[in-house]
Design a protein around this motif. Structure first.
Motif, short mmCIF file in Angstrom:
data_model
loop_
_atom_site.label_atom_id
_atom_site.label_comp_id
_atom_site.label_asym_id
_atom_site.label_seq_id
_atom_site.Cartn_x
_atom_site.Cartn_y
_atom_site.Cartn_z
N SER A 49 0.86 -1.19 0.00
CA SER A 49 0.00 0.00 0.00
C SER A 49 0.90 1.24 0.00
CB SER A 49 -0.86 0.01 1.26
OG SER A 49 -0.03 0.26 2.38
N ASN A 61 -2.96 4.69 5.70
CA ASN A 61 -3.70 4.72 4.44
C ASN A 61 -5.13 5.10 4.80
OD1 ASN A 61 -1.84 3.34 2.43
ND2 ASN A 61 -1.92 1.83 4.07
N TYR A 66 -7.57 1.09 2.73
CA TYR A 66 -6.81 -0.09 3.14
C TYR A 66 -7.68 -1.14 3.78
CZ TYR A 66 -3.01 -2.94 4.90
OH TYR A 66 -2.15 -3.98 5.15
N SER A 74 1.59 0.15 -5.29
CA SER A 74 1.52 1.61 -5.39
C SER A 74 2.28 2.07 -6.63
CB SER A 74 2.10 2.25 -4.13
OG SER A 74 1.32 1.86 -3.02
N HIS A 335 -2.72 1.99 -5.38
CA HIS A 335 -2.71 3.35 -4.86
C HIS A 335 -1.89 4.19 -5.84
CE1 HIS A 335 -3.54 1.93 -0.47
NE2 HIS A 335 -4.61 1.94 -1.22
#
Ligand code: HEM
Length: 425
Positions: A49, A61, A66, A74, A335
């Motif tokens: 993440s 997050n 999350y 990411s 992300h």
């Protein structure tokens, strides 16, 4: 009469407060930039993440981004983030269904893909095209409100311009465009904030119901008696279903999109309006140039959204694929770090420098591809109108050094200025 645009200062301070929101979610971070720069230097796409890739605990997050049961990657480079936005057969916005956003806002263009997305987007788009932003929105909604807000601060010496002016314009631009009163606009914001802060799905659904109630009367009224506003436009627009049937939008379809527009349009534009003034006041030579030559303002706004964008948006991997050499499994969440992408040194020289004269290159501050920001032209007109009016009326505007120094604050998902204490005269 109290229109709700000029008064209710305490309420605006409560409803527009970045640092408190980030702290409550455990996500407040002073300066994420070194970690974003380091992550981009490591790779265009990294496993984990965004918080993990930045060496932060997973609870940072924020914003529903999350779930420990999911796989995350990411994305940091400009090229890779742009690819995710535009490779629509590989990456999709269904991520917002997984995150519970659609339960909060209802089904909207934000979470739909392909033809279902296009169907609604085609109905909304005509109202947000550049010529409409420059005429209808400016003349009917934005400019009269800017004038009113300037008058409301004219006699003040020192103010927090972020809550006295900037918080108000974007929210009421959207709700004014719908044909709602300022009080109805504030009420919508109040219920939406309650939903965002709610700990349980039940409370979120209650807030969703309350926003529906605010919009309900207006939709019914405008179905009967249409006038020149966005709700009337939506209430009479036709869409074509998969089987070719033409029909009007349902009450729920209109409500869901209004809810999304108030949120998306009120929140980001507020932060970016503050960010643009923050950038200029901290670069007095560039501020002086813009005050002297207002035609520089449009590029100053694009540079400020590049320099300090809303940092993070999500996507989902639709099928096994490869991005920047990294294999991504179907179902993984991504992300997208727009902040790192907008400071990618392979695209911009000295990307950390705010420079209104840098040769223009499109950033990803407004995303790209099918889901690129619907309201970007209206947002830019709002920021240009607000700053231009401030510079016309208060050409000596400067920081109030007797007050706490302004800073950009928040989480790794949402960042913007806290109080912006300025001297006006
Ligand atoms: C400076 C202010 C703004 C910024 C930086 C911004 C940024 C963005 C970004 C990055 C996205 C992509 C989200 C995603 O696909 O996951 C987006 C989408 C969107 N924005 Fe904005 N936005 C701004 C102002 C506005 C305004 C004023 C409106 C009002 C209509 C608006 C409405 C939307 C909508 C409806 C979407 C979803 C579009 C779609 O999925 O097709 N935004 N915005």
């Amino acid at each position: 009469m109290d229109s709700g645009l000029k008064s209710d200062q305490a309420e605006y301070e409560e409803l527009f407060e970045i640092e408190g929101e980030a702290s409550a979610g455990g996500g407040l971070i002073e300066d994420p930039w070194p970690a974003w720069t380091a992550a981009l230097a490591k790779g265009a796409v990294l496993e984990g993440s965004l918080a993990e890739c930045m060496g932060l605990p997973p609870e940072m997050n924020g914003g529903g981004l999350y779930d420990p049961a999911r796989t995350y990657y990411s994305v940091f480079s400009f090229a890779a983030v742009s690819e995710v936005f535009t490779r629509k057969d590989d990456f999709w916005s269904d991520v917002y269904n997984d995150m519970g956003t659609s339960q909060e806002f209802g089904e909207t263009i934000l979470s739909l893909d392909g033809i279902s997305h296009r169907r609604y987007r085609d109905v909304l788009q005509p109202f947000f095209q550049p010529p409409v932003a420059e005429t209808w929105w400016r003349e009917k909604v934005i400019d009269p409100m800017v004038t009113e807000l300037v008058e409301s601060i004219r006699e003040d010496e020192s103010i927090d311009i972020n809550t006295r002016f900037f918080a108000r314009l974007p929210l009421h631009t959207m709700t004014g465009g719908f044909g709602l009163s300022h009080q109805e606009g504030l009420e919508l914001r109040r219920h939406m904030q309650a939903g965002l802060k709610a700990k349980t799905m039940e409370d979120r659904l209650t807030s969703r119901e309350q926003t529906s109630n605010v919009l309900k009367g207006a939709i019914l009224e405008k179905r009967e008696n249409p006038s020149d506003d966005l709700i009337s436009h939506l209430a009479h627009a036709e869409i074509t279903d998969d089987d070719g049937t033409e029909r009007k939008l349902t009450h729920e379809e209109i409500t869901n999109h209004c809810r999304l527009i108030v949120f998306a349009g009120g929140e980001t534009t507020w932060r970016q309006m503050g960010n643009a003034l923050f950038a200029l006041l901290n670069h007095p030579e560039q501020l002086a140039e813009v005050i002297a030559d207002r035609s520089l303002l449009a590029q100053a706004v694009l540079e400020s959204v590049r320099w300090n964008p809303d940092p993070t948006f999500p996507r989902k991997v639709k099928r096994d694929t490869v991005l920047a050499g990294v294999e991504l499994p179907e179902g993984a969440h991504l992300h997208l770090c727009l902040a790192a992408a907008n400071h990618d040194p392979s695209r911009w020289d000295n990307p950390e420098v705010f420079d209104i004269h840098r040769p223009f290159k499109r950033s990803v501050a407004f995303a790209a591809g099918a889901h690129s920001c619907l309201g970007q032209h209206v947002a830019r007109q709002e920021i240009i109108a607000a700053l231009s009016a401030l510079f016309d009326n208060f050409p000596n505007i400067r920081w109030d050094s007797s007050k706490p120094t302004a800073k950009i604050t928040g989480s790794i998902v949402q960042r913007g200025p806290g109080p912006l204490h300025v001297l006006l005269h």
